[in-house]
Design an enzyme around this catalytic site. Structure first.
Site, PDB file in Angstrom:
ATOM      1  CG  HIS A 264      66.110   6.679  25.423  1.00 44.39           C
ATOM      2  ND1 HIS A 264      67.020   6.772  25.906  1.00 44.39           N
ATOM      3  CD2 HIS A 264      65.911   5.548  24.537  1.00 44.39           C
ATOM      4  CE1 HIS A 264      67.827   5.460  25.665  1.00 44.39           C
ATOM      5  NE2 HIS A 264      67.023   4.816  24.775  1.00 44.39           N
ATOM      6  CD  GLU A 265      62.824   4.225  22.754  1.00 44.75           C
ATOM      7  OE1 GLU A 265      63.644   4.153  21.558  1.00 44.75           O
ATOM      8  OE2 GLU A 265      63.362   3.736  23.713  1.00 44.75           O
ATOM      9  CG  HIS A 268      67.057   5.245  20.035  1.00 38.64           C
ATOM     10  ND1 HIS A 268      68.393   4.928  19.566  1.00 38.64           N
ATOM     11  CD2 HIS A 268      66.695   4.763  21.175  1.00 38.64           C
ATOM     12  CE1 HIS A 268      68.650   4.349  20.923  1.00 38.64           C
ATOM     13  NE2 HIS A 268      67.786   4.195  21.692  1.00 38.64           N
TER      14      HIS A 268
HETATM   15 ZN    ZN Z   1      67.707   3.337  23.517  1.00 37.94          ZN
END
Ligand code: ZN
Length: 502
Positions: A264-265, A268
């Protein structure tokens, strides 16, 4: 014109440098800083926030923006210079409405409030953070009221993170989505739950980090321009386009926790790492909205990382890393386990199907608190009641209730949650558009090749930074406006197959 533009860029670069210095102090505070550093750190971050705000709102910036207007109008809308002037003007006009002293007070309060929450949460002590949260609500309303003329008091706050969105627009999207999700959740949870015991054996921390590191490197996260550290609440932060860091947490009894938060990170971070270097240290050198940012993290985490094809490639490697724990667990069992749908209490651990219900109730609470129809002292009970109504569960304490998310304790109240659900919706729209251009992507993912997908995202999303608003970016990349259909279609296909729904 060129000297005026250079002067504007130099000025904005200083704003960016001050913000990056504050971000570094914040990163340190949430990773390595000893508790004793808290008070001074709050003061230091507040000073940088004030200096940055003063610099951004310097009347000289306003003058430069005025002087550059005709130059801007002579350029194509999507050129770097026109975009820089346009976005800088928007930021300037917003910032001059808020006094620097207020920004400093807000920032100092946030740092103190975060420390109070970090202590209170493990002790399940809402009473100790309540005064902080009450002050945060006051400050949040004050912040909104620097922008009179709004339709809903949350609108100016929503605008900070999802520019162009309003409470009424989001309510309409959420209610449409909700009407589609609730029957899907019902249909799935009326069946026997998936067995996810294979994820809850003991997985030593070092091996989890090593495996996750291999995965995100393979996806395209660049460790030459980033690093990974541990924290309580995983996040991504950026100090320059050459230094985009991520954090994670590890639970040795829960394999999915660390792995999926890393993916997830990294999602980003790949967005930020993919921004064109020419935009460095300008207001364009960042993701364009919280919804678009979250679309990238969730595209990689869920559509790719929880997909069947992804694990056709990675599961044998995972089994090799954890032979005792997973050696005899078939891929299908593992795939069902990582996509287990259940009503649950913790947003960050929720599955894809129920996740948005967690977001919607937080969004509603923000609106109610800002409107004054829900008092902070009533929040814990309101929280429990709404979880019971929407998810059929009641947490036994506030630790897993209203204290679970950092957002309201480390930032203002208003507009900080909708981005997660907007991101889910957008992730499916972007992915569908990528697939239309490159139907070979799923087969590539199953071979562990991610370059085509990352290339499409870089071309249509990443490289532009904040040049375009979320709706402009979406229209350019997908040809249309925000639309929940691709997301609903994605969920129905995937979970329809997993749970044999008609
Ligand atoms: Zn997030």
């Amino acid at each position: 014109m060129d000297t005026k533009l250079q002067e504007l860029k130099r000025h904005l670069q200083e704003v960016s440098d001050l913000d990056s210095a504050a971000a570094l102090l914040n990163w340190d505070q949430t990773t390595y800083m000893p508790p004793g550093g808290a008070a001074a750190r709050g003061r230091q971050i507040a000073l940088l926030a004030q200096l940055s705000h003063e610099k951004l709102t310097d009347p000289a910036v306003g003058k430069l923006l005025d002087d550059l207007r005709s130059y801007e109008e002579s350029l194509p809308y999507d050129s770097d210079d026109a975009s820089l002037i346009r976005v800088a003007r928007r930021n300037f006009q917003r910032a001059v409405k808020v006094p620097a002293s207020f920004m400093a007070a807000l920032s100092a309060h946030m740092a103190e409030s975060y420390e109070a929450w970090a202590k209170a949460r493990p002790q399940n002590d809402f009473a100790s953070v309540r005064p902080y949260l009450e002050k945060t609500l006051d400050l949040s309303r004050q912040l909104a009221n620097y922008f009179p003329g709004y339709e809903h008091i949350a609108d100016p706050l929503i605008d900070y993170l999802d520019y162009g969105m309003k409470a009424s627009t989001i309510r309409a999207i959420f209610s449409e989505l909700r009407s589609q999700l609730v029957p899907l959740v019902e249909a799935i949870t009326s069946q026997p739950p998936a067995d996810d015991s294979c994820l809850h054996r003991t997985f030593p921390e070092a091996q989890q980090i090593a495996f996750g590191t291999d995965v995100i490197r393979c996806l395209g996260y660049d460790f030459e321009r980033g690093r990974l550290d541990k924290t309580h609440h995983p996040f991504m932060t950026k100090f320059s386009l050459g230094d985009v860091r991520i954090t994670t947490r590890v639970d040795e009894q829960d394999l999915g926790n660390c792995l999926f938060s890393m993916v997830h990170e990294a999602g980003h971070a790949m967005y930020e790492q993919g921004i064109r270097m020419e935009l460095e240290a300008t207001p364009l050198a960042g993701g364009t909205s919280s919804g678009v940012h979250e679309s990238q993290s969730r595209l990689w985490e869920n559509i790719v990382g929880r997909g069947r094809g992804f694990w056709e490639h990675f599961y044998p490697k995972l089994q090799a890393a954890f032979p005792d724990q997973l050696g005899s667990v078939p891929l299908d069992t593992f795939y069902r386990a990582i996509n287990k749908v259940q009503r649950s209490l913790i947003r960050t651990e929720a599955d894809e199907v129920t996740y948005n219900l967690h977001v919607m109730l937080r969004f509603d609470f923000e609106l109610m608190m800002l409107e004054g129809t829900l008092a902070v002292r009533d929040l814990p009970d309101a929280w429990h009641a709404r979880y019971k109504a929407d998810l059929g569960l009641r947490a036994s304490d506030d630790k897993d209730g209203v204290l679970q998310d950092v957002h309201w304790y480390g930032g203002y109240i208003g507009g900080v949650f909708q981005g997660y659900t907007l991101g889910n919706i957008l992730s499916a729209q972007f992915y569908a558009a990528a697939l239309k251009a490159h139907p070979e992507i799923p087969a590539q993912i199953a071979r562990g090749e991610f370059g085509t997908l990352r290339g499409w995202l870089t071309e249509h999303v990443y490289q532009h930074g904040s040049k375009f608003t979320a709706s402009e970016l979406l229209a350019r990349a997908t040809g249309g406006p925000l639309n929940i259909e691709p997301y609903i279609h994605y969920l129905r296909e995937k979970y329809g197959a997993l749970y044999k729904l008609n």
